[in-house]
Scaffold this motif. Sequence first.
Motif, PDB file in Angstrom:
ATOM      1  N   LYS A 213       0.822  -1.209   0.000  1.00 57.90           N
ATOM      2  CA  LYS A 213       0.000   0.000   0.000  1.00 57.90           C
ATOM      3  C   LYS A 213       0.862   1.268   0.000  1.00 57.90           C
ATOM      4  O   LYS A 213       0.361   2.364  -0.286  1.00 57.90           O
ATOM      5  CB  LYS A 213      -0.950   0.000   1.197  1.00 57.90           C
ATOM      6  N   ASP A 248     -10.088  -1.380  -9.288  1.00 65.78           N
ATOM      7  CA  ASP A 248     -10.684  -0.249  -8.592  1.00 65.78           C
ATOM      8  C   ASP A 248     -11.390   0.673  -9.583  1.00 65.78           C
ATOM      9  O   ASP A 248     -11.141   0.628 -10.795  1.00 65.78           O
ATOM     10  CB  ASP A 248      -9.613   0.527  -7.825  1.00 65.78           C
ATOM     11  N   ASN A 273     -13.020  -4.570  -7.318  1.00 56.82           N
ATOM     12  CA  ASN A 273     -12.552  -4.844  -5.958  1.00 56.82           C
ATOM     13  C   ASN A 273     -13.633  -4.430  -4.961  1.00 56.82           C
ATOM     14  O   ASN A 273     -14.200  -3.341  -5.081  1.00 56.82           O
ATOM     15  CB  ASN A 273     -11.269  -4.061  -5.665  1.00 56.82           C
ATOM     16  N   THR A 275     -13.986  -2.975  -2.163  1.00 57.76           N
ATOM     17  CA  THR A 275     -13.760  -1.997  -1.105  1.00 57.76           C
ATOM     18  C   THR A 275     -15.072  -1.284  -0.797  1.00 57.76           C
ATOM     19  O   THR A 275     -15.998  -1.252  -1.617  1.00 57.76           O
ATOM     20  CB  THR A 275     -12.711  -0.961  -1.526  1.00 57.76           C
ATOM     21  N   GLU A 276     -15.130  -0.695   0.384  1.00 55.27           N
ATOM     22  CA  GLU A 276     -16.352   0.026   0.757  1.00 55.27           C
ATOM     23  C   GLU A 276     -16.649   1.143  -0.237  1.00 55.27           C
ATOM     24  O   GLU A 276     -17.808   1.348  -0.632  1.00 55.27           O
ATOM     25  CB  GLU A 276     -16.196   0.592   2.170  1.00 55.27           C
TER      26      GLU A 276
END
Length: 547
Positions: A213, A248, A273, A275-276
Motif C-alpha cells: 500500500k 478499482d 474490488n 472496497t467500501e
Amino acid sequence: MNKIILNTLLAFGITTTAQAQMQKADQIFLNGKIFTVDEAFSKAEAFAVKDGKFVGVGTKAEIQGAFQADEVTDLEGKFVYPGFIDSHAHFYRYGTGLQVADLVGSKTFEELLERVQRHRETHPQQEWLLGRGWDQNLWPDKSFPSKEKLDELFPDTPVLLTRVDGHAALANQKALDIGGVDASTEILGGKVILKDGQPTGTLIDNAIGLVSKNIPDATEEESREALKAAQENCFEVGLTTVVDAGLDRSTIELLHDMHQDGSLKMRVYAMVNPTEENRKHYFEKGTFQDDHLTVRSFKIYGDGALGSRGAALLEPYHDDPHEQGFLLNTPEEFEKLAFEMHENGFQMNTHCIGDSANRTLLDIYAKVLKTENDLRWRIEHAQIVSREDIGKFAKYSVIPSVQPTHATSDMYWAEDRLGPDRIKTAYTFQDLLDQNGKLALGSDFPVEFINPLYGFHSAVARRDANNWPEEGFQMDNKISREDAMRGMTIWGAFANFEEDYKGSIEVGKLADFVILNEDLMEAPEESLRELIIQETYIGGQRVFERK
C-alpha cells in the motif's frame, strides 16, 4: 492474404436485379474453414461484416449471392475461430508488470537475485524495486526465501518481490520498515513468516498489503501505456476479450475513457474490488455494459494459494501437518457481501482454491441463491472441491471459472501438498463441467502465460510445455477439444452475460475472430502450444497481423 477490390459486373456498366437486391457489407471473407462455435458447433466457408458485426455466415455461394463489398479477403483455406476470451486474468496488472523485474522461471534464489540486480541497473530511477514471478517450488530446497541478501544489496531501496501466484511476497528490511511490519505483526487473512522470532521478509496474502500500500500509484500516463502494451501482447495470441479479476473504480473509468477515445480496443469484463468505496459507488450507479466494457461483478478473495500453503483446506497439508491455510475474511463478512451483491444485482465471483474455501463459499451462495437460477455467480479457480461439495455447483447454478494451465503447472508438487487421495479432487475440470454443462476457461495471467493455446493444450492433453507426462495428469478430468473451444469462447461469454453479442461467429454478433494456419481441432496434441495466430480481428478491424 489476397485483397480484391470488387468492381465485377459494375465495372462494365452492367447491373442486374439480383445485384440491386444484394446487401452492402463492409467486408467479405471467403474460402475459410470457419468454426462458428454456435449451438451445433457448425462450420462455414464465408462471412460478411458490416458496422463491426457479422451480417451473414454460410457457404461461399450463399455469401457471394447475398452480399457485396469493396473489400473481399480470400482466407485461402485458413482456420477461423471466434475471438478468444480469457475468463480470468489480471490485464492491468500484467501491463504494469511489464515494467518490473521478471522473475518467472528462476531456478534458484541466486538466479532471482541476479535478475533483480540486472533490473535495477536498467531502471535506476524507480523509487521501489519491484519484481514478480518467483516460485520456490522450482528451487532445490523448495523453501520460502529470506531477505538477508536483499538487505545487503539494497539497504536503502525498498524491495518487494511477489510470488508467481500473487499470494506471497518477499520484502527487504527497508520495505518492512516502511510498512511497519515486525515480529509482532498480526493480520486477518495473512501471515508474517518468522525465523528465530524475526521476520524473514516473506509475507503471505493480506500481510503483503501492509507493504504494497506504500508503493506510489502509477500516473495516468503510465497506466495508459501499461494497458496499451498489455493489449498488444494479448492481440498477438488471439485474445479479444479479457476478464480482469479485481479492479478499482479509477482503473475501470480509465478503461472506459480509453475505449471512448479509441486508444484501447480490447474488450474487458471488469470485476470490481469490493472496497467500501467501490461498493458504494457501483451499487448506486448500477451495472454497466456496452460493446467494450462490462461492469456487473465483484471479485472476492476467499483464500490464498496452494503453492504458498495459503489455500484453506478441510484437513492439514500433507507436507505440513501444522498448516491448514486460512480464509482471507470471516464467513460472516463473506455472507454479508453475498447478500449485498444479490440485493444490488451484481455477480459474486469468489477466488476459492482449497476445499474448505470452496465449501464455505458454496454454502454461503446456497443461502443467498437458494435454488437453480440465472444469476451466474462464479467460483474462480474451483481448484480443490471435495466430493461432497461438487454437486452444489449444479444445485445453485454456480459457474466454475477454471485455469487449465494451473493443473499442469502445479502437478509436480500438488500431491505433496494434498496427499494421494485429496489430489484426486483437484483440477477436476470434466467433473465440474458435468455439473451445469459449462466451464469458463482462463489463464490467470500473469500468474501463467497469456497464450490461450497453452490452456487449450493443458485442458485436452493434461501435459506441460514439454508434453510431460506422456500419459497425462489425471486424464479422467481432461475435456474434449470442442468443450475447450467453447470454454474459451461462448461459455466465457455466457459467464460474463455477453453471449448475445460475442463468443461465436453468428449473424448479429460482434465480428471478433482469429485466423490460424492449422486446425486446433485436428492438430497433434504435442503441437498445440506451437500453433501460430496469423491475424486477430476486433469488430471486423484487424488489430494484429503476423509479418
